[in-house]
Write a protein that holds these residues in place. Structure first.
Motif, PDB file in Angstrom:
ATOM      1  N   ALA A  78       0.824  -1.211   0.000  1.00 18.86           N
ATOM      2  CA  ALA A  78       0.000   0.000   0.000  1.00 18.86           C
ATOM      3  C   ALA A  78       0.856   1.257   0.000  1.00 18.86           C
ATOM      4  CB  ALA A  78      -0.938  -0.009   1.213  1.00 18.86           C
ATOM      5  N   GLY A  79       1.982   1.218   0.709  1.00 21.07           N
ATOM      6  CA  GLY A  79       2.836   2.384   0.813  1.00 21.07           C
ATOM      7  C   GLY A  79       3.831   2.541  -0.320  1.00 21.07           C
ATOM      8  N   GLY A  80       3.868   1.587  -1.260  1.00 26.59           N
ATOM      9  CA  GLY A  80       4.791   1.683  -2.387  1.00 26.59           C
ATOM     10  C   GLY A  80       6.172   1.135  -2.117  1.00 26.59           C
ATOM     11  N   ARG A  81       6.404   0.574  -0.929  1.00 24.88           N
ATOM     12  CA  ARG A  81       7.715  -0.018  -0.626  1.00 24.88           C
ATOM     13  C   ARG A  81       7.918  -1.325  -1.376  1.00 24.88           C
ATOM     14  NH1 ARG A  81       9.175  -3.704   3.240  1.00 24.88           N
ATOM     15  NH2 ARG A  81       7.126  -3.585   4.251  1.00 24.88           N
ATOM     16  N   ALA A  83      -0.440 -16.277   0.634  1.00 21.79           N
ATOM     17  CA  ALA A  83      -1.687 -17.043   0.654  1.00 21.79           C
ATOM     18  C   ALA A  83      -2.876 -16.106   0.593  1.00 21.79           C
ATOM     19  CB  ALA A  83      -1.746 -17.902   1.919  1.00 21.79           C
ATOM     20  N   VAL A  84      -3.919 -16.540  -0.090  1.00 17.49           N
ATOM     21  CA  VAL A  84      -5.141 -15.759  -0.258  1.00 17.49           C
ATOM     22  C   VAL A  84      -6.334 -16.649   0.102  1.00 17.49           C
ATOM     23  CG1 VAL A  84      -4.132 -14.277  -2.028  1.00 17.49           C
ATOM     24  CG2 VAL A  84      -5.244 -16.404  -2.728  1.00 17.49           C
ATOM     25  N   PRO A  85      -7.529 -16.061   0.276  1.00 21.60           N
ATOM     26  CA  PRO A  85      -7.921 -14.688  -0.050  1.00 21.60           C
ATOM     27  C   PRO A  85      -7.516 -13.686   1.011  1.00 21.60           C
ATOM     28  CG  PRO A  85      -9.796 -15.902   0.800  1.00 21.60           C
ATOM     29  CD  PRO A  85      -8.686 -16.898   0.683  1.00 21.60           C
ATOM     30  N   LEU A  86      -7.269 -12.452   0.564  1.00 26.16           N
ATOM     31  CA  LEU A  86      -6.869 -11.386   1.467  1.00 26.16           C
ATOM     32  C   LEU A  86      -8.054 -10.537   1.911  1.00 26.16           C
ATOM     33  CD1 LEU A  86      -3.734 -10.272  -0.563  1.00 26.16           C
ATOM     34  CD2 LEU A  86      -3.710 -11.569   1.578  1.00 26.16           C
ATOM     35  N   GLY A  87      -9.045 -10.404   1.048  1.00 22.86           N
ATOM     36  CA  GLY A  87     -10.194  -9.573   1.390  1.00 22.86           C
ATOM     37  C   GLY A  87      -9.870  -8.100   1.453  1.00 22.86           C
ATOM     38  N   VAL A  88      -8.930  -7.638   0.617  1.00 24.03           N
ATOM     39  CA  VAL A  88      -8.534  -6.228   0.585  1.00 24.03           C
ATOM     40  C   VAL A  88      -8.951  -5.649  -0.758  1.00 24.03           C
ATOM     41  CG1 VAL A  88      -6.619  -4.604   0.762  1.00 24.03           C
ATOM     42  CG2 VAL A  88      -6.578  -6.729   2.093  1.00 24.03           C
ATOM     43  N   PRO A  89      -9.921  -4.723  -0.792  1.00 19.52           N
ATOM     44  CA  PRO A  89     -10.445  -4.221  -2.070  1.00 19.52           C
ATOM     45  C   PRO A  89      -9.401  -3.542  -2.945  1.00 19.52           C
ATOM     46  CG  PRO A  89     -11.875  -3.577  -0.239  1.00 19.52           C
ATOM     47  CD  PRO A  89     -10.641  -4.154   0.363  1.00 19.52           C
ATOM     48  N   ARG A 137      -4.481 -21.593  -0.689  1.00 22.86           N
ATOM     49  CA  ARG A 137      -4.320 -21.095  -2.043  1.00 22.86           C
ATOM     50  C   ARG A 137      -3.238 -20.014  -2.047  1.00 22.86           C
ATOM     51  NH1 ARG A 137      -9.205 -20.509  -2.748  1.00 22.86           N
ATOM     52  NH2 ARG A 137      -9.570 -18.275  -2.624  1.00 22.86           N
ATOM     53  N   ILE A 138      -2.347 -20.071  -3.055  1.00 24.23           N
ATOM     54  CA  ILE A 138      -1.228 -19.139  -3.176  1.00 24.23           C
ATOM     55  C   ILE A 138      -1.428 -18.298  -4.432  1.00 24.23           C
ATOM     56  CG2 ILE A 138       1.277 -18.936  -3.442  1.00 24.23           C
ATOM     57  CD1 ILE A 138       0.391 -19.975  -0.705  1.00 24.23           C
ATOM     58  N   ALA A 139      -1.121 -17.007  -4.313  1.00 26.49           N
ATOM     59  CA  ALA A 139      -1.315 -16.081  -5.436  1.00 26.49           C
ATOM     60  C   ALA A 139      -0.248 -14.996  -5.407  1.00 26.49           C
ATOM     61  CB  ALA A 139      -2.700 -15.445  -5.366  1.00 26.49           C
ATOM     62  N   LEU A 140      -0.099 -14.320  -6.521  1.00 27.95           N
ATOM     63  CA  LEU A 140       0.585 -13.040  -6.548  1.00 27.95           C
ATOM     64  C   LEU A 140      -0.451 -11.963  -6.242  1.00 27.95           C
ATOM     65  CD1 LEU A 140       2.843 -13.306  -9.742  1.00 27.95           C
ATOM     66  CD2 LEU A 140       3.574 -13.458  -7.359  1.00 27.95           C
ATOM     67  N   ALA A 141      -0.007 -10.860  -5.670  1.00 27.02           N
ATOM     68  CA  ALA A 141      -0.915  -9.759  -5.361  1.00 27.02           C
ATOM     69  C   ALA A 141      -0.221  -8.443  -5.663  1.00 27.02           C
ATOM     70  CB  ALA A 141      -1.352  -9.805  -3.894  1.00 27.02           C
ATOM     71  N   CYS A 142      -0.971  -7.524  -6.280  1.00 29.70           N
ATOM     72  CA  CYS A 142      -0.441  -6.197  -6.595  1.00 29.70           C
ATOM     73  C   CYS A 142      -1.496  -5.151  -6.270  1.00 29.70           C
ATOM     74  CB  CYS A 142      -0.028  -6.110  -8.068  1.00 29.70           C
ATOM     75  SG  CYS A 142      -1.395  -6.327  -9.238  1.00 29.70           S
ATOM     76  N   ARG A 143      -1.107  -3.901  -6.279  1.00 33.08           N
ATOM     77  CA  ARG A 143      -2.071  -2.830  -6.059  1.00 33.08           C
ATOM     78  C   ARG A 143      -3.080  -2.810  -7.211  1.00 33.08           C
ATOM     79  NH1 ARG A 143       2.735  -0.746  -4.482  1.00 33.08           N
ATOM     80  NH2 ARG A 143       3.181   0.071  -6.553  1.00 33.08           N
ATOM     81  N   ALA A 144      -4.346  -2.673  -6.904  1.00 31.28           N
ATOM     82  CA  ALA A 144      -5.371  -2.600  -7.940  1.00 31.28           C
ATOM     83  C   ALA A 144      -5.082  -1.408  -8.848  1.00 31.28           C
ATOM     84  CB  ALA A 144      -6.752  -2.469  -7.310  1.00 31.28           C
ATOM     85  N   GLY A 145      -5.041  -1.653 -10.147  1.00 27.34           N
ATOM     86  CA  GLY A 145      -4.767  -0.585 -11.093  1.00 27.34           C
ATOM     87  C   GLY A 145      -3.308  -0.202 -11.196  1.00 27.34           C
TER      88      GLY A 145
END
Length: 329
Positions: free
Chosen positions: A145-148, A155-161, A278-286
């Motif tokens: 979230a902070g760009g670091r 592991a997911v789901p994270l539940g973070v919009p 479940r394992i996933a990659l995650a990035c900032r939306a958009g």
């Protein structure tokens, strides 16, 4: 204070002022942005001179924002955010899979999947400078979230919009027991066998601990069932099992690495449907590099077909077989 109309504020001055406005402490602000305290103080003074207003009220004990400082701190942050967006956009228009990729990985994934990830990067993306940060899920999400951090493997789901999940695979949990345990070596363990076992778990703060407890609750284990011994990592858990202190649950990808260290262990597999994560990659939306991250996820899925996992399609998001909602690290 006389305004010097010939001077324009620099980004360094704005960054210094924004840090002081956030921390209200020169030492803490300097540490946060990697600047010496005298340099930071000088940058803020130069900004006050350039703007022609007093931004701070300095006392011997603390730093306060002046009324003008409170208003301009908001503007300074907006300018810095806009510059950050500009730099991210400029990076995105460069050739994909070049430059720096700051990858965050949870501890219960890093030792078992990083060899595959790094081999893929070395062979397919030699111009990509990958930097790995191993942290627990909460810290990784803060860094994203902070760009670091740019991309997470967790592991997911994270539940973070505000986070986009790119699913990779699902893997079963395996029961690890001592050499003479009655469940060792079985391939059809019912979940309700977990009700009364001496279960060893990771310390508080690890999401894998929470998911293991979810599996046990689904098996009918009572909330009050004692967990008297914990560990900071999976390697320690397995050694405790080898020492006869109980049993534990390992993700399937960790079994070969962790059980190879001792000849006093057995593994047991659950009857279908087995508890899983479940394992996933995650990035900032958009994110500006989301297209690149999606391509990277696709390459990782192919590279991970050799692992003891069930590879998922790009948009597949089935519930984990355990039914647990919490992610695991």
């Amino acid at each position: 204070m006389v305004t010097n109309r010939g001077k324009q504020p620099s980004l360094a001055q704005l960054r210094a002022f924004a840090a002081v406005a956030e921390h209200l402490h020169f030492r803490d602000a300097a540490a946060a942005i990697g600047m010496s305290q005298p340099a930071l103080s000088g940058a803020v003074s130069a900004l006050e001179e350039a703007l022609g207003v007093q931004l701070l009220e300095r006392t011997t004990r603390k730093v306060l924002l002046s009324p003008a400082g409170e208003r301009l701190a908001v503007r300074a942050k907006a300018v810095l955010d806009a510059v950050g967006d500009l730099l991210e956009e400029a990076e995105a228009v460069r050739a994909p899979f070049t430059g720096v990729l700051r990858l965050g990985v949870i501890p219960t994934v890093a030792p078992y999947l990083l060899p595959t990830v790094l081999r893929l990067v070395h062979e397919a993306y030699p111009e990509l400078d990958i930097q790995v940060h191993e942290e627990q899920t909460a810290s990784l999400l803060d860094g994203l979230a902070g760009g670091r951090l740019d991309l997470l493997l967790l592991a997911v789901p994270l539940g973070v919009p505000t986070v986009t999940e790119l699913p990779l695979f699902e893997e079963d949990f395996v029961l690890v027991t001592g050499q003479d345990h009655w469940l060792g070596g079985r391939a059809d363990i019912p979940r309700d066998a977990l009700k009364e076992l001496d279960l060893l778990l990771l310390d508080e703060g690890h999401c894998l601990r929470d998911q293991a407890l979810d599996v046990c609750r689904e098996a009918g284990r009572t909330e009050g069932a004692a967990v008297t011994t914990t560990a900071a990592g999976l390697s320690t858990l397995v050694q405790l099992v080898a020492g006869g202190l109980g049993v534990t649950l390992l993700p399937r990808t960790a079994v070969e690495v962790e059980t190879a260290r001792s000849g006093r262990l057995q593994t047991g597999y659950f009857a279908e449907p087995a508890p899983a994560r479940r394992i996933a990659l995650a990035c900032r939306a958009g994110a500006a590099r989301q297209g690149e991250f999606e391509a990277f996820a696709g390459a990782l899925r192919e590279a991970m077909r050799a692992l003891p996992v069930r590879v998922l399609t790009p948009y597949e998001a089935p519930p984990a077989a355990s039914g647990a909602a919490a992610a695991a690290d």
